[in-house]
Design a protein around this motif. Structure first.
Motif, PDB file in Angstrom:
ATOM      1  N   GLY A  50       1.180  -1.012   0.200  1.00  0.00           N
ATOM      2  CA  GLY A  50       0.097  -0.020  -0.307  1.00  0.00           C
ATOM      3  C   GLY A  50       0.658   1.357   0.255  1.00  0.00           C
ATOM      4  N   LEU A  51       0.539   2.218   0.228  1.00  0.00           N
ATOM      5  CA  LEU A  51       1.302   3.294   0.579  1.00  0.00           C
ATOM      6  C   LEU A  51       1.011   4.080   1.722  1.00  0.00           C
ATOM      7  CD1 LEU A  51       1.412   6.091  -0.978  1.00  0.00           C
ATOM      8  CD2 LEU A  51      -0.625   6.619  -0.526  1.00  0.00           C
ATOM      9  N   HIS A  97      11.550 -10.180  -1.819  1.00  0.00           N
ATOM     10  CA  HIS A  97      12.253  -9.590  -2.963  1.00  0.00           C
ATOM     11  C   HIS A  97      11.911  -8.339  -3.604  1.00  0.00           C
ATOM     12  CE1 HIS A  97      15.484 -12.978  -4.378  1.00  0.00           C
ATOM     13  NE2 HIS A  97      14.361 -13.822  -3.996  1.00  0.00           N
ATOM     14  N   ARG A  98      12.529  -7.369  -4.242  1.00  0.00           N
ATOM     15  CA  ARG A  98      12.097  -6.312  -4.670  1.00  0.00           C
ATOM     16  C   ARG A  98      12.451  -5.722  -5.679  1.00  0.00           C
ATOM     17  NH1 ARG A  98      13.341  -1.401  -0.080  1.00  0.00           N
ATOM     18  NH2 ARG A  98      15.599  -1.775  -0.479  1.00  0.00           N
ATOM     19  N   GLN A  99      11.209  -4.749  -7.203  1.00  0.00           N
ATOM     20  CA  GLN A  99      12.083  -4.440  -7.625  1.00  0.00           C
ATOM     21  C   GLN A  99      11.483  -2.601  -8.321  1.00  0.00           C
ATOM     22  OE1 GLN A  99      11.376  -6.630 -11.579  1.00  0.00           O
ATOM     23  NE2 GLN A  99      12.509  -6.041 -12.648  1.00  0.00           N
ATOM     24  N   GLU A 153      12.860   5.744  -0.903  1.00  0.00           N
ATOM     25  CA  GLU A 153      13.964   4.092  -1.982  1.00  0.00           C
ATOM     26  C   GLU A 153      13.440   3.095  -1.012  1.00  0.00           C
ATOM     27  OE1 GLU A 153      15.059   6.973  -0.386  1.00  0.00           O
ATOM     28  OE2 GLU A 153      17.178   6.295   0.816  1.00  0.00           O
ATOM     29  N   ASP A 154      12.264   2.524  -0.161  1.00  0.00           N
ATOM     30  CA  ASP A 154      11.880   1.311  -0.315  1.00  0.00           C
ATOM     31  C   ASP A 154      10.802   1.078  -1.195  1.00  0.00           C
ATOM     32  OD1 ASP A 154      11.957   2.192   2.477  1.00  0.00           O
ATOM     33  OD2 ASP A 154      13.859   0.711   1.812  1.00  0.00           O
ATOM     34  N   THR A 155      10.493   2.529  -1.893  1.00  0.00           N
ATOM     35  CA  THR A 155       9.009   2.504  -2.930  1.00  0.00           C
ATOM     36  C   THR A 155       9.119   1.101  -3.861  1.00  0.00           C
ATOM     37  OG1 THR A 155       8.548   4.170  -2.149  1.00  0.00           O
ATOM     38  CG2 THR A 155       8.249   3.560  -4.217  1.00  0.00           C
ATOM     39  N   SER A 200       5.580   7.596   0.256  1.00  0.00           N
ATOM     40  CA  SER A 200       5.455   9.058  -0.276  1.00  0.00           C
ATOM     41  C   SER A 200       4.443  10.062   0.797  1.00  0.00           C
ATOM     42  CB  SER A 200       5.027   8.791  -1.484  1.00  0.00           C
ATOM     43  OG  SER A 200       5.080  10.230  -2.201  1.00  0.00           O
ATOM     44  N   SER A 201       4.981  11.259   0.539  1.00  0.00           N
ATOM     45  CA  SER A 201       4.450  12.071   1.038  1.00  0.00           C
ATOM     46  C   SER A 201       2.989  12.895   0.655  1.00  0.00           C
ATOM     47  CB  SER A 201       5.250  12.747   1.685  1.00  0.00           C
ATOM     48  OG  SER A 201       5.684  13.752   1.225  1.00  0.00           O
TER      49      SER A 201
END
Length: 119
Positions: free
Chosen positions: A10-11, A37-39, A87-89, A118-119
């Motif tokens: 989510g956000l 994992h993340r991309q 940067e974890d997005t 994000s803010s």
């Protein structure tokens, strides 16, 4: 047939927390290691955290001290993410090494869940 299903993305605002969940189902004899994992857009997929079926964990340097991986059952894992940074997005993917009921060992992947900081 084995499926991995992720949930919990989510956000969230910078500094916030999210918990991702991954559950395996189907023709499972045993679930060995599980991992997240993340991309991020325009970047290669990277390993975030792993946990073995004995509970040993390993983390990417970028998330050490902020993320925690845990097994909450023999076929599921959580990723607790604290102090989130923009940067974890990324799209987060669950991965599991599973011994099927046919006694074959394969890596399975979930469909991914979006995390946006994000803010």
């Amino acid at each position: 047939q084995v499926q991995l299903v992720e949930s919990g993305g989510g956000l969230v605002q910078p500094g916030g927390s999210l918990t991702l969940s991954c559950a395996a189902s189907g023709s499972i004899f045993r679930t060995n290691a599980m991992a997240w994992h993340r991309q991020a857009p325009g970047k290669e997929r990277e390993l975030v955290a792993t946990i073995t079926n004995t509970g040993s964990t390993n983390y990417a340097d970028s998330v050490k001290g902020r993320f925690t991986i845990a097994r909450d059952s023999a076929v599921s894992a959580l990723l607790q993410m604290n102090s989130l940074l923009p940067e974890d997005t990324a799209v987060y993917y669950c991965n599991a090494r599973i011994v099927t009921t046919l006694l074959t060992t394969r890596d399975f992947w979930g469909q991914g869940t979006q995390v946006t900081v994000s803010s």
